[in-house]
Each structure stands twice: as C-alpha cells, then as structure tokens.
Write an enzyme that holds these catalytic residues in place. Sequence first.
Site, PDB file in Angstrom:
ATOM      1  N   LYS A  54       0.809  -1.232   0.000  1.00 15.85           N
ATOM      2  CA  LYS A  54       0.000   0.000   0.000  1.00 15.85           C
ATOM      3  C   LYS A  54       0.844   1.284   0.000  1.00 15.85           C
ATOM      4  CE  LYS A  54      -4.021  -2.033   2.320  1.00 15.85           C
ATOM      5  NZ  LYS A  54      -4.975  -1.934   3.432  1.00 15.85           N
ATOM      6  N   ASP A  58      -9.911   2.627   3.101  1.00 16.45           N
ATOM      7  CA  ASP A  58     -10.016   1.983   4.418  1.00 16.45           C
ATOM      8  C   ASP A  58     -10.674   2.897   5.473  1.00 16.45           C
ATOM      9  OD1 ASP A  58      -9.111  -0.531   3.752  1.00 16.45           O
ATOM     10  OD2 ASP A  58      -7.022  -0.114   4.246  1.00 16.45           O
TER      11      ASP A  58
END
Length: 301
Positions: A77, A114
């Site tokens: 990420k 997220d």
Amino acid sequence: MSFARKQLPDAHTATLGVVGHPVGHSLSPLLQNTLLRKLSLNACYHAFDVEPARFRDAIRGAASLGFLGLNVTVPHKQRAAELCDLLSDEARLLRAANTLVFRPDGSIFGANTDPFGFRRALQEFRPDLRDFNALVLGAGGAARSVVLALSQLGSRNVWIANRTRSRAQALVQELGPALGEATALHDLPLDSSNVQRAVDASQLVVNATSVGMAPDVDATPLPPGVRLNPAMAVVDLIYNPLETRFLREAKEAGCEIDNGLNMLIFQAVASLEIWFETEVNLEPNFLTELRTLLTGALSSE
Ligand code: NAP
C-alpha cells in the site's frame, strides 16, 4: 465508456483486481465480482500475487494493458502511493493507497478507502456514538486508517497502544497535526495499567493489530488482567476468525461487538464508486447476503 454488463466477458469488459503478496486467501475477488454482477457492470475482478520486487513493473504493466483499476493490499500500500501521479487527501495523509485508477491520459490516481470502510462500518454498528473517546490497539496501516476515521466521526480523545511504542508515537506525531484540535491523539505503553486507564475513559475499543488472526486464534491483543466495561463497544478489524478471542471475551464481559467484515465490504464498495464514478447504495438485505456469502467462504477455507 459504457459498463453495461453482458453475460460473458467481451472486448469491452473492464479489468480490475487486487495486488498483494500473498493474496491466495483474499475475499476481494468473490466480494467484488458479486458486487459487479449485482450492479450489472461489465467488469471482471482478479487476484494477482506480486512480490515486492516486481510491484512497480506489475503496476506499469496493468496501466499499459488498459486495466480500469486495482486494489492494493499488504505489503504494497505504501509503495502504491509512491507510484501515483495524484493522491486523494486520505491517501496523501496516510501515505498509503489501496485503490488505483488508471486514467486515459496514462496517469495513476491513488485513493485509500479503508477510513471510509471503517467509518461506514462503525456507523452501521453504533450509529449513536457521539463525542466519544476510543482506544486503538495497534499502530500499523490499519490503525492509521482507524484513527483518521475516528477523528472524522468526531472522537474527542484517541489513545493508541502498540507493542512497538515508537510506531504509536510516530502515528501521533504524523497524524495529530493534520486532524486539528477536535481530536487529541495520545500514545501509551501497551501494559495493563496504562491500557486499563484508557479503557476506563473510552466508549470504544478497536483491535487494529493482527493478533488473534488465524491460525493464532488463542492470542489476544489486550494485556493480561485488563477488564472491559459492559457499556462499551468493541470492534476487531480481523474477520478470520469471525469471532476472535478478543471479541469472545468482550462479549462475555457484556460489550457489544463487531468484526471486520463490514469494513471489508464498505471499503470495497468505495473502490467501486471511484472506478465507476457512481454512487452505490447497498440495501440492508443485500448487505446481509454479502455477509453470509463471505462468512460461507471463510468457513469453507
Ligand atoms: P501492519 O501494518 O502489519 O500492522 C500490524 C500491527 O499488529 C502492528 O501494530 C503490530 O505491532 C501489531 N502486531 C503484530 N503482531 C503482534 C504481536 N505478536 N503482539 C502485539 N502486536 C502485534 O498490518 P495492518 O495492515 O495494519 O493490519 C492489521 C490487522 O487489520 C490485520 O489483521 C488485517 O487483516 C486487519 N485489517 C482488516 C481490514 C478490514 O477491512 N476488515 C482492513 C485492513 C486491515 P508492531 O508495530 O509492534 O509490529
């Protein structure tokens, strides 16, 4: 471009997927392909296991092949955010991207869904939480998303306890100034007395560590002897197992509990919204169907 879905992939079928390492247990292909079918979108979602050394080539290749977008998961990420030409505010703040968009002009846009996933899941679980304090266990990528989401939801104090305290301190130093004065972040040692004090001052406790995840299901992130208050809400980001030891003990203490499945679903929906530039509203019945589908997939593993 039209994304109206046909029965089988054709020359217009958009390619999507998740890149991780390992990625063999990912629920994202099942979840995303179910969403694509439900929304009648002509796209197909795959899982790609890519080692860190090949990540950059893989992303460039996906762009060259005309992929519509990708999800990115552990351990890529942060590297994904570095490869992007443009980042959403949240991806820039977290220095991590889990959603990439390959644009027609060749540029790559990165977002991080997220925080949205956690926010929506918490609103679903405890819509009544207002002006609250929270304890977050962990200081990795997921914890950073949770802390940002808690601030966006109006939490007043967030305590962060992590095995490696320097990581909790770095989280507070990096995110604290960006969150403004409404939310105060505090790091604390992961020991029984400090954690108990934070628990006693909180209405919400979140496990954002990987402690308790299969196969180490007997582990718990709480230091020994810490007692949870029955009035509090307790969330574990882990969804395999669906009920960790941490959640089981919280339930036995009288707390309301929630696992990480809804966060997984809502972050996936947010990625779809970005790729297709459309708003997706999940009916409650369909959300229940998705949860059942994912639960079934987990139990057949
Ligand atoms: P990460 O960046 O690798 O962070 C892992 C965290 O767990 C760190 O705080 C680490 O502490 C802690 N930890 C690991 N082993 C430990 C141990 N034995 N004792 C104490 N602490 C330990 O991982 P992440 O991306 O933040 O993910 C964390 C968890 O969230 C994972 O279980 C992941 O599956 C879950 N997650 C769920 C969703 C969802 O949609 N539901 C989304 C993202 C993540 P140190 O800093 O001391 O190493």
